[in-house]
Design a protein around this motif. Sequence first.
Motif, PDB file in Angstrom:
ATOM      1  N   GLN A  19      -2.818  -8.833   8.394  1.00  0.00           N
ATOM      2  CA  GLN A  19      -2.117  -7.650   8.902  1.00  0.00           C
ATOM      3  C   GLN A  19      -0.892  -8.061   9.716  1.00  0.00           C
ATOM      4  OE1 GLN A  19      -2.784  -4.427   8.003  1.00  0.00           O
ATOM      5  NE2 GLN A  19      -0.811  -4.086   8.974  1.00  0.00           N
ATOM      6  N   GLU A  20      -1.007  -9.129  10.475  1.00  0.00           N
ATOM      7  CA  GLU A  20       0.123  -9.615  11.262  1.00  0.00           C
ATOM      8  C   GLU A  20       1.273 -10.055  10.347  1.00  0.00           C
ATOM      9  OE1 GLU A  20      -0.807 -12.963  13.803  1.00  0.00           O
ATOM     10  OE2 GLU A  20       0.697 -12.315  15.245  1.00  0.00           O
ATOM     11  N   GLU A  21       0.943 -10.741   9.260  1.00  0.00           N
ATOM     12  CA  GLU A  21       1.959 -11.146   8.291  1.00  0.00           C
ATOM     13  C   GLU A  21       2.586  -9.926   7.621  1.00  0.00           C
ATOM     14  OE1 GLU A  21       0.178 -15.510   6.947  1.00  0.00           O
ATOM     15  OE2 GLU A  21      -0.578 -13.685   5.984  1.00  0.00           O
ATOM     16  N   LYS A  22       1.769  -8.958   7.275  1.00  0.00           N
ATOM     17  CA  LYS A  22       2.265  -7.725   6.641  1.00  0.00           C
ATOM     18  C   LYS A  22       3.216  -6.991   7.581  1.00  0.00           C
ATOM     19  CE  LYS A  22       1.785  -4.128   3.654  1.00  0.00           C
ATOM     20  NZ  LYS A  22       3.120  -3.549   3.643  1.00  0.00           N
ATOM     21  N   ASN A  23       2.870  -6.893   8.856  1.00  0.00           N
ATOM     22  CA  ASN A  23       3.735  -6.235   9.836  1.00  0.00           C
ATOM     23  C   ASN A  23       5.073  -6.961   9.951  1.00  0.00           C
ATOM     24  OD1 ASN A  23       1.655  -4.429  10.317  1.00  0.00           O
ATOM     25  ND2 ASN A  23       0.998  -5.428  12.203  1.00  0.00           N
ATOM     26  N   PHE A  24       5.011  -8.288   9.965  1.00  0.00           N
ATOM     27  CA  PHE A  24       6.230  -9.088  10.031  1.00  0.00           C
ATOM     28  C   PHE A  24       7.098  -8.841   8.799  1.00  0.00           C
ATOM     29  CE2 PHE A  24       8.618 -12.997   9.210  1.00  0.00           C
ATOM     30  CZ  PHE A  24       9.289 -13.150  10.404  1.00  0.00           C
TER      31      PHE A  24
ATOM     32  N   ASP B 124       7.122  -6.206   6.873  1.00  0.00           N
ATOM     33  CA  ASP B 124       7.643  -4.840   6.934  1.00  0.00           C
ATOM     34  C   ASP B 124       8.901  -4.767   7.794  1.00  0.00           C
ATOM     35  OD1 ASP B 124       5.524  -4.065   5.341  1.00  0.00           O
ATOM     36  OD2 ASP B 124       4.382  -3.148   6.981  1.00  0.00           O
ATOM     37  N   LYS B 125       8.852  -5.389   8.958  1.00  0.00           N
ATOM     38  CA  LYS B 125      10.008  -5.391   9.863  1.00  0.00           C
ATOM     39  C   LYS B 125      11.178  -6.147   9.255  1.00  0.00           C
ATOM     40  CE  LYS B 125       7.274  -5.262  14.081  1.00  0.00           C
ATOM     41  NZ  LYS B 125       6.858  -6.049  15.257  1.00  0.00           N
TER      42      LYS B 125
END
Length: 143
Positions: free
Chosen positions: A34-39, A41-42
């Motif tokens: 999820q942390e990678e996905k958030n990164f 996305d940004k």
Amino acid sequence: MSFSELFDSEFKARNKGHFSAIVRVALADGDLTQEEKNFLDKLAIQLEISKEEYEEILENPLKYPINPPYLHTQRIERLYDLSRMVYADHVLGPKQKEILMRFVLALGFTPSNASYIVDKAFSLLVLNVDLDTFVYEMQNMNK
């Protein structure tokens, strides 16, 4: 095709190449946290990657080549993004170092300095530095 359209298309292609390189790093361990996905996305927003392009790159990140920027500072900025993705799960290991080493070389850094550059990048990430500090420290690491 006008000059501005040519510049825009090259800029867009460079951004896609950069984004796909970061996606490769994120997918290297076979799992997208999820942390990678958030990164991602940004970063997609910052690089003006459309939703369709985002999905296409996630499906086939090897489609776009890494196009290293001409300016050294921009290469360091790209290294910052790549390093942050490699270190996104806050675990450093031989695989992460190997992945970043390949991208350091692909970005056009000198092979004889690549190991030192990777080590310095990781040490700065452990300290949780921002982009400006990262760029400054990388530019002045030999002083």
